[in-house]
Enzyme design. Structure first.
Site, mmCIF file in Angstrom:
data_model
loop_
_atom_site.group_PDB
_atom_site.id
_atom_site.type_symbol
_atom_site.label_atom_id
_atom_site.label_comp_id
_atom_site.label_asym_id
_atom_site.label_seq_id
_atom_site.Cartn_x
_atom_site.Cartn_y
_atom_site.Cartn_z
ATOM 1 N N ARG A 199 -0.462 15.371 11.846
ATOM 2 C CA ARG A 199 0.492 15.155 10.770
ATOM 3 C C ARG A 199 0.695 16.454 10.004
ATOM 4 O O ARG A 199 0.195 16.613 8.904
ATOM 5 C CB ARG A 199 -0.015 14.072 9.811
ATOM 6 C CG ARG A 199 -0.105 12.693 10.383
ATOM 7 C CD ARG A 199 -0.460 11.757 9.242
ATOM 8 N NE ARG A 199 -0.633 10.396 9.700
ATOM 9 C CZ ARG A 199 -1.768 9.901 10.160
ATOM 10 N NH1 ARG A 199 -2.815 10.680 10.260
ATOM 11 N NH2 ARG A 199 -1.849 8.653 10.532
ATOM 12 N N ASP B 60 4.289 1.148 11.950
ATOM 13 C CA ASP B 60 3.080 0.491 11.463
ATOM 14 C C ASP B 60 2.917 -0.935 11.997
ATOM 15 O O ASP B 60 1.845 -1.527 11.858
ATOM 16 C CB ASP B 60 3.060 0.457 9.932
ATOM 17 C CG ASP B 60 2.642 1.791 9.332
ATOM 18 O OD1 ASP B 60 2.244 2.682 10.092
ATOM 19 O OD2 ASP B 60 2.712 1.928 8.095
ATOM 20 N N CYS C 47 -6.105 7.981 9.265
ATOM 21 C CA CYS C 47 -6.273 7.576 10.655
ATOM 22 C C CYS C 47 -5.844 8.683 11.602
ATOM 23 O O CYS C 47 -4.867 9.393 11.346
ATOM 24 C CB CYS C 47 -5.422 6.334 10.943
ATOM 25 S SG CYS C 47 -6.017 4.835 10.164
ATOM 26 N N LYS D 84 0.833 -1.203 0.000
ATOM 27 C CA LYS D 84 0.000 0.000 0.000
ATOM 28 C C LYS D 84 0.866 1.250 0.000
ATOM 29 O O LYS D 84 0.649 2.191 -0.774
ATOM 30 C CB LYS D 84 -0.907 -0.002 1.221
ATOM 31 C CG LYS D 84 -1.572 1.350 1.491
ATOM 32 C CD LYS D 84 -1.905 1.532 2.944
ATOM 33 C CE LYS D 84 -2.185 2.995 3.224
ATOM 34 N NZ LYS D 84 -2.447 3.277 4.626
ATOM 35 N N ASN D 85 1.888 1.280 0.867
ATOM 36 C CA ASN D 85 2.710 2.479 1.028
ATOM 37 C C ASN D 85 3.625 2.729 -0.155
ATOM 38 O O ASN D 85 4.233 3.793 -0.248
ATOM 39 C CB ASN D 85 3.531 2.374 2.314
ATOM 40 C CG ASN D 85 2.672 2.451 3.557
ATOM 41 O OD1 ASN D 85 1.563 2.981 3.524
ATOM 42 N ND2 ASN D 85 3.161 1.896 4.653
ATOM 43 N N ARG E 10 -8.342 -0.217 4.473
ATOM 44 C CA ARG E 10 -7.427 0.754 3.859
ATOM 45 C C ARG E 10 -6.063 0.138 3.585
ATOM 46 O O ARG E 10 -5.353 0.578 2.677
ATOM 47 C CB ARG E 10 -7.242 1.973 4.775
ATOM 48 C CG ARG E 10 -8.460 2.850 4.915
ATOM 49 C CD ARG E 10 -8.166 4.059 5.804
ATOM 50 N NE ARG E 10 -6.921 4.682 5.424
ATOM 51 C CZ ARG E 10 -5.884 4.865 6.226
ATOM 52 N NH1 ARG E 10 -5.943 4.469 7.481
ATOM 53 N NH2 ARG E 10 -4.788 5.441 5.784
#
Length: 444
Positions: free
Chosen positions: A121, A306, A116, A22-23, A398
Site C-alpha cells: 500500500r 472488502d 492487513c 469502521k471506514n 479490527r
C-alpha cells in the site's frame, strides 16, 4: 489467543442492527485533530482499529472520553505532531492522520502504516498531494518528516487512482488550508461523504464529496461539532452473505440500502429473494444457491473489495462455477488456501479466482489471514458440517464488533474461547504461492 468455535449448518434467522462504519469512523477521528474545541462522535464502533486511533489521539495531546458507542475528543491542547512507529504499525488507516496533523500544526512525523497484509500500500498519492499543497518531506531511517512552514496552500490535485485514503487526506489537509483546492478523480465511497459532512458541520466549506471532483475552500479554523457515523456497509454485506450461505432468512437493519447496492443483484443472481426498505434489507435464501457468473471488484459504486472474501465463501456452496476478479488489491486471496481445508474447490491465477461450488463444506481448523479473509472463514464454518475453529481473531476484531454475539442472535452455534491454550491452529503451508497471495503489487 482467542478462538471461535463453531458448530455449523445452523440456519440463520432473525434481525440484527449493524454497527457504525469502521471506514468512516477512523478518518472522522483523525479529523477531530483539526477541531479547536470538542468533538462528539456517536455510533462509533468498538473495534481494535478504533482503539488504535484513540491511542494516537491521546499521544498527540487530545483528551478522549469514551462512553459506549460515543467518543468525546477535546483537541484544544494538542501538543505533538508525531505518531510513533508502534502506533503506525497497528493499523493501515493511521496514515489518514497525516493531512489533519499537517493542517493543524504545519508539520508531521510518521512512518509507513501497518494493517492487513493484502498487498503493498504505497502512500505515494498521499505524499504527492501534500507536496502539491506546499508541504516539504524528508525521509530518514524509515521516518517521514513533513513540514509546511508557511501553512498548507490550496492546489489543483488529480489523483492517479481514486484512492479512498488519499482523498480523505486531501479533504483533511485542505479544510483549513489557504485558498481553494480542487481534487479530481476523487474516491466516491460513502465514507468520503460522511467525512465531508462532519467537516462541513464543523465549519469547513466542501462541495461535491461523493463525486469525482471535490472543491474545498479553506477556512481559518474548525469549531466544536457533534456527528453520527454512518452504518457499516461492509459488515451489513457480510451478514447478508452469512444468511445466504446458511439457507437463512436474515433482516439487516439500521443501514443505508444504497450503500450495499452492488451486492444486491449478486445475491439475486444467486437465487436469494430480497426485500428492501428505507433502512433495512431482508434476505431469504434458496435451498441451494446458484453460481454467479462474474464479479469484479471496483471502486465505489462498484463491488467493494472488502466484500470479495465473504462472497468467495458464499460461492463455495453454490451449485456451479463462479468467477471473481480482484481489481483493487493483488494479494487478497489468502483466504482461498484456508477455504480448501473445508473441502472447497478454488483455483487462483493472478487476479482471478474460480470457484466450483460443492454440495457441502466440512469443518476445519483455520487461522484468519487478514480482516475480511478471517470473516470469510467464519462464514464457511457457519455453513460447514461439524466443528470449525478459527484463530487469529485480532484481525477480525479490527472491523467487526463482537460478531459472535450478532451471529448467536441469529441462531448460530458460535462461541469465543478466550486465552485458548490448545494446539496452534495453522493454515496450509504447501499451497500454491499464487493461491495464498504471496505475490503483491501496487494498491492504494
Amino acid at each position: 489467543m482467542d478462538i471461535f468455535r463453531i458448530n455449523g449448518q445452523k440456519r440463520l434467522e432473525g434481525e440484527i442492527k449493524i454497527h457504525g462504519s469502521k471506514n468512516s469512523a477512523l478518518p472522522i477521528l483523525a479529523a477531530a485533530v483539526l477541531v479547536q474545541g470538542q468533538t462528539t462522535i456517536h455510533n462509533c464502533p468498538r473495534l481494535s482499529d478504533v482503539d488504535a486511533a484513540i491511542e494516537i489521539l491521546e499521544a498527540l495531546g487530545c483528551q478522549v472520553t469514551r462512553t459506549g458507542h460515543s467518543v468525546l475528543i477535546d483537541a484544544t491542547a494538542l501538543s505533538s505532531s508525531e505518531i510513533s512507529d508502534s502506533m503506525m504499525l497497528k493499523m493501515r488507516s493511521s496514515v489518514v492522520f497525516l493531512g489533519a496533523i499537517l493542517g493543524r500544526t504545519g508539520e508531521a512525523k510518521l512512518s509507513t502504516p501497518g494493517g492487513c497484509e493484502i498487498g503493498l500500500r504505497p502512500i505515494d498519492l498521499h505524499i504527492s498531494a501534500m507536496k502539491q499543497m506546499g508541504a516539504e518531506m524528508q525521509s530518514k531511517d524509515g521516518k517521514l518528516f513533513f513540514s509546511a512552514a508557511n501553512g498548507l496552500q490550496g492546489a489543483n490535485i488529480t489523483l492517479a487512482f481514486p484512492s479512498v485514503g488519499a482523498t480523505e487526506n486531501v479533504l483533511l489537509a485542505a479544510a483549513t488550508a489557504k485558498g481553494r483546492t480542487i481534487l479530481s478523480n476523487a474516491a466516491r465511497e460513502p465514507e468520503i461523504s460522511d467525512l465531508a459532512d462532519f467537516l462541513n458541520a464543523a465549519g469547513a466549506r466542501i462541495q461535491g464529496a461523493g463525486d469525482s471532483t471535490v472543491i474545498i475552500d479553506g477556512v481559518s479554523h474548525l469549531h466544536a461539532v457533534t456527528h453520527t457515523v454512518i452504518p457499516d456497509r461492509i459488515a451489513a454485506s457480510t451478514y447478508l452473505l452469512a444468511g445466504a450461505m446458511t439457507k437463512g432468512s436474515v433482516k439487516v437493519d439500521g443501514i443505508i440500502p444504497a450503500h450495499v447496492g452492488a451486492l444486491l443483484p449478486i445475491l439475486e443472481e444467486a437465487g436469494c429473494h430480497l426485500t428492501v426498505g428505507s433502512k433495512w434489507v431482508h434476505l431469504d435464501a434458496p435451498p441451494r444457491l446458484r453460481p454467479v457468473k462474474m464479479t469484479r471488484t471496483m471502486p465505489y459504486p462498484g463491488f467493494p473489495t472488502d466484500v470479495q472474501a465473504p462472497l468467495s465463501a458464499m460461492l463455495t456452496v453454490a451449485d456451479g462455477t463462479s468467477v471473481i476478479v480482484e481489481n483493487i488489491f493483488e494479494s487478497r486471496y489468502k483466504h482461498a488456501a484456508s477455504l480448501l481445508r473445508f473441502g472447497a474447490k478454488i483455483s487462483v491465477e493472478g487476479r482471478m479466482e474460480v470457484i466450483e461450488g460443492v454440495p457441502f463444506l466440512t469443518g476445519a481448523r483455520v487461522e484468519a489471514p487478514d480482516l475480511r479473509g478471517g470473516m470469510a472463514l467464519v462464514l464457511a464454518g457457519l455453513a460447514a458440517q461439524g466443528e470449525t475453529t478459527v484463530s487469529g481473531l485480532s484481525h477480525i476484531d479490527r472491523g467487526y464488533e463482537a460478531p459472535e454475539k450478532l451471529l448467536k442472535s441469529l441462531g448460530a452455534d458460535i462461541q469465543r474461547i478466550k486465552d485458548y491454550a490448545g494446539t496452534k491452529i495453522e493454515n496450509e503451508t504447501n499451497a500454491d504461492p499464487e493461491l495464498t497471495g504471496e505475490k503483491c503489487g501496487e494498491t492504494e
